[in-house]
Structures are given as C-alpha cells and as structure tokens.
Write an enzyme that holds these catalytic residues in place. Structure first.
Site, PDB file in Angstrom:
ATOM      1  N   TYR A 160      -2.613  -3.191   2.982  1.00  0.00           N
ATOM      2  CA  TYR A 160      -1.518  -4.151   3.147  1.00  0.00           C
ATOM      3  C   TYR A 160      -1.637  -4.980   4.411  1.00  0.00           C
ATOM      4  CZ  TYR A 160       1.052  -2.227  -0.722  1.00  0.00           C
ATOM      5  OH  TYR A 160       1.431  -1.841  -1.968  1.00  0.00           O
ATOM      6  N   LYS A 226      -5.649  10.174   0.146  1.00  0.00           N
ATOM      7  CA  LYS A 226      -6.765  10.209  -0.810  1.00  0.00           C
ATOM      8  C   LYS A 226      -8.025  10.490   0.013  1.00  0.00           C
ATOM      9  CE  LYS A 226      -8.256   9.573  -4.975  1.00  0.00           C
ATOM     10  NZ  LYS A 226      -8.064  10.580  -5.991  1.00  0.00           N
ATOM     11  N   ASP A 280      -3.358  11.633  -6.171  1.00  0.00           N
ATOM     12  CA  ASP A 280      -3.258  11.715  -7.639  1.00  0.00           C
ATOM     13  C   ASP A 280      -2.591  13.023  -8.058  1.00  0.00           C
ATOM     14  OD1 ASP A 280      -5.596  12.630  -6.427  1.00  0.00           O
ATOM     15  OD2 ASP A 280      -6.732  12.651  -8.277  1.00  0.00           O
ATOM     16  N   ASP A 304       3.744   3.134  -1.593  1.00  0.00           N
ATOM     17  CA  ASP A 304       4.286   2.128  -2.495  1.00  0.00           C
ATOM     18  C   ASP A 304       4.422   2.727  -3.905  1.00  0.00           C
ATOM     19  OD1 ASP A 304       5.145  -0.258  -3.446  1.00  0.00           O
ATOM     20  OD2 ASP A 304       3.288  -1.360  -3.134  1.00  0.00           O
TER      21      ASP A 304
END
Ligand code: NAP
Length: 413
Positions: A160, A226, A280, A304
């Site tokens: 971002y 992640k 995930d 987000d």
C-alpha cells in the site's frame, strides 16, 4: 494555539491535551468533526445526537462534547476550493481525537483517496477495527457470537506504500535492469511493485496492539503474516513482533510456544499470549476456531482482507466501526463509503459511525457513555427496530429511518 485560515475554534470548549502519550480530557472537550459526503450528512446528524444524549445521561449533564466542524471532501471543495484543506490537517492533531463521516473520492484528475491522504499525512499508522456480533443481526455463520476481535492493521507500509511502476515505462525498465544487476531475472513485460516493511513500522503497531490487549484484559495477540513465502518482509514482521514483545512487555506476555512447554497450555494469571498464524490458515481459522482469536495485528494487505472477512462473518460492514490512530492523533470513522444513492433520504444505517464514535468515547476515557450507546444499539436490534439494510434480512422487523433508529437507541439507553 494554531491559527486557521477559515475555521473559528468554538469558545465554549477546551482542548484535549497529551503529555508523554497520556491524554488529559476536560469536561467540555472540543472534538473536530468532518460530516462527510452522501449519507454522511444523515448518519453524522444521528451520531451526534446519540453521542450527545449518552454523554448527558452518563455524566448528569456535567460533561459535553463541543463539536467543531472542519471540512474535507465536497464541503471542503465548496468552502476552500480544495478537497483536503490545510486547516483540517492542522486541526486533527491539535485536538488529538476527531470524528469523520465517509468521503467521496473525486473521480479523475489523478486524485488519491482522501482517506489514504489523511492517514498518510497525519501518520495515522494503525487502522483499528473491532469486530463483534450484535445479537439479532442475520449472518452467514452458525455461531456469530464467537467473534470478538480487535484488528490492528498497519496503515503506512507494505504494497500500500504506492511504490509501483507501470509495465512498459522507462521507470519499470530501469527497475527491471537494476534487478538484473542484482542477479534477479523477471519478465521484461512486467509491471513492478515494491513491498517495504520496516522495523519501525512493525514495532510501533505491535506495541499498540499488545498495549491494547493489556489495557483491556484481552487473552491473546495474534500476528498474522505470510512469512513462509515473504521471509524478509512478512516473516520479519513476525520476528520483530516477538522481539518487541520480549523487549518491552516481558513481564506481561508469554509466547504461545512457552505456554505449552512450560504451563501445559494454561495461561498464567495476568499474562497475554503472543502467537502468530500464516495468513491463509488464519482466514480458515477465524471461521472454524473463531473464539481462539482476540487481538490481531498484521501488515497492511492481510489486514485489509481479514477486516472485511471478519466483518462479513458477523453481518457485514454496515455495523463495523473503525479508527485510524497515530501517536499524535486519532481519527474515528465509518468503514463504509458515501452510498450516494441513499444520500439525504434519511435511510442509511448509522451504526458504523455511531460505533466509531463509541471507540472515540473509549479513547478519551468516557466508558460510561460508550456503554450506554452499546446497550442502546443492542436493545434496538433485539427489538427488531432497525434500518432498511438489517430489516430486509430479518423476519418481522420494523424498518426505521436513520433518525428514527437514532431515537430508538436513545430510548433504549
Ligand atoms: P459504499 O458507499 O460503501 O456503498 C456500497 C453499498 O453498501 C451501498 O449501496 C449499500 O448497499 C451499502 N451501504 C454502505 N453504507 C451503508 C449504510 N450506512 N447503511 C446501509 N447500507 C450501506 O461503497 P461505494 O458505492 O463503492 O462507494 C461510494 C463512494 O464512497 C465512493 O466515492 C468511494 O470512493 C467512497 N468511499 C469512501 C470511504 C470512506 O470515506 N472511508 C470508504 C469506501 C468508499 P445496498 O445498495 O445493497 O443497500
């Protein structure tokens, strides 16, 4: 005191001050407010009425918020000929806490979203989203009541940060050639983006999340990353987070691994568990093991996705409040947009903005007033007296206008 080009500071209020990170709140604090565009006008009117009544009732009329209208979006364009005037950027940090309705993002002309501009220019580095279920709201899951999380999403870094080059441009070619020099081959016809995650950016948001967990007797803080794929950005976020927890909160926290090795999985009295999950897997677990999650802290992109997934699980973003918080200022705002087709019709659901204002009351320490508003909303929904968006999903509900819903909340304090 700062001078403003067009704003007149209200004379009947006092400024909230901040020293060494601690707020000092007078009985009549001045709170800047950006009404917002579209449905902003209706929901802000309702919100101010509900908050004023709650404060009056909670403190026997001894306290009062003195609202101070400041401008952004369409109103700012009318008043100043610009969408985000300097007056507004000065007022928010000066008064420390402000409330904001949704803003139109002007189309074309290379405008970036006003919300993103506000966050970046005021360094509001944490997007804070509490997500819980209100009994009676229809949801897609069987046990929506298990959800009660507060998500701290990093607001300034990650993909971002807006560092990217369009495919085919000289800049993109330059970056691709530079990467080639570094021994990295990527396709010549690629667009390229950069994902920065820093020690500074990570530690300050993890600090805020852990402090929140301690202050609110929360059980755990989960870092969502992640890191198995992006080791030096997402993986580093996790490592720096554990490091910060050890450096600054060693007496108050325990890592999940130590919990099992040393305490048979039992949380020692007064300790907050620090754990981490891969993004995930977290999106599965928040559905299947909802009650195991409490405070969550995560880089920008994961945050987000996770915020909206959590909100959907308890009945949509119409009910989800939010705040953007930095060291100097905090801006409390509805998470939805301006829903232009409902503008000025007195039909939109004001809950997201009202609950954001509740977060503001909590931020300034006016918990009693905050609790009244929560009770008012809980009761109104249980009575099935709700706005169109909730009514269309409930059986035998009464559809109320925005202003009527505000009145119902007040009746139910
Ligand atoms: P939106 O304004 O959030 O509206 C999308 C849909 O969500 C509405 O049509 C409505 O659905 C529902 N909705 C949103 N708020 C609601 C409320 N308070 N009560 C009941 N229903 C509500 O999203 P958008 O149409 O994509 O964006 C419109 C403008 O808002 C754009 O200019 C965008 O840039 C801006 N925006 C601003 C913010 C912000 O200021 N934070 C955030 C997002 C978007 P139904 O039609 O199904 O009833």
């Amino acid at each position: 005191m700062s001078t403003f080009e067009k704003l007149e500071i209200p004379k009947d209020g006092e400024i909230i001050s901040k020293k060494n990170g601690v707020l000092s709140v007078p009985d009549q604090p001045i709170v800047p407010v950006i009404e917002g565009d579209g449905i902003g006008r209706d929901i802000m009117k309702a919100t101010r009425r509900v908050i004023d009544k709650a404060v009056e009732k909670a403190y026997d009329a001894q306290k009062k918020i003195v609202w101070f209208d400041i401008y952004a979006g369409e109103r700012a364009n009318e008043e100043y000929g610009e969408w985000l005037p300097q007056d507004t950027l000065k007022a928010i940090p000066l008064f420390h806490a402000a409330l904001k309705g949704p803003l139109t993002t002007p189309v074309g002309g290379g405008f970036r979203s006003l919300n993103v501009s506000l966050r970046q220019q005021l360094d509001l580095y944490a997007c804070v989203r509490p997500v819980r279920h209100f009994e009676g709201v229809v949801t897609p899951v069987q046990k929506p009541g298990d959800m009660d999380v507060v998500i701290f999403r990093e607001n300034t870094e990650d993909v971002y940060a807006g560092i990217e080059w369009q495919q085919g441009t000289d800049e993109a070619k330059k970056v691709i050639n530079f990467l080639k020099e570094m021994g990295i081959e990527i396709r010549e016809d690629s667009g390229v983006g950069v994902k920065p995650i820093s020690v500074t950016g990570t530690k300050r948001i993890v600090r805020m999340a852990i402090q929140h967990a301690i202050d609110h007797n929360r059980e755990s803080v989960t870092m969502v990353h992640k890191g198995n794929i992006m080791k030096y950005t997402e993986g580093a976020f996790r490592d720096w987070g554990y490091e910060l927890a050890q450096e600054e909160f060693t007496e108050q926290v325990i890592a999940e691994s130590d919990l099992w090795e040393q305490h048979d999985g039992e949380i020692p009295e007064g300790k907050v568990v620090i754990k981490d999950r891969i993004a995930d897997s977290m999106l599965q677990q928040i559905l299947t093991r909802t009650s195991e999650y409490d405070v969550i802290v995560t880089p920008n992109l994961n945050g987000d996705y996770l915020s909206d997934a959590c909100a959907a699980q308890v009945g949509g973003i119409g009910m989800a409040p939010g705040a953007n918080i930095g060291d100097e200022a905090a801006l409390f705002e509805a998470t939805h947009g301006t829903a232009p087709k409902y503008a000025d019709q007195d039909v939109a659901n004001p809950s997201s903005l009202i609950l954001s204002a509740v977060m503001m009351l909590e931020y300034i320490g006016w918990q009693k007033a905050a609790d009244l508003v929560i009770t008012g909303i809980e009761e109104s929904i249980l009575q099935k007296r709700v706005t169109y968006d909730l009514e269309r999903l409930m059986e035998d509900a009464t559809k109320l206008h925005t202003s009527e819903f505000a009145s119902a909340i007040i009746e139910n304090f």
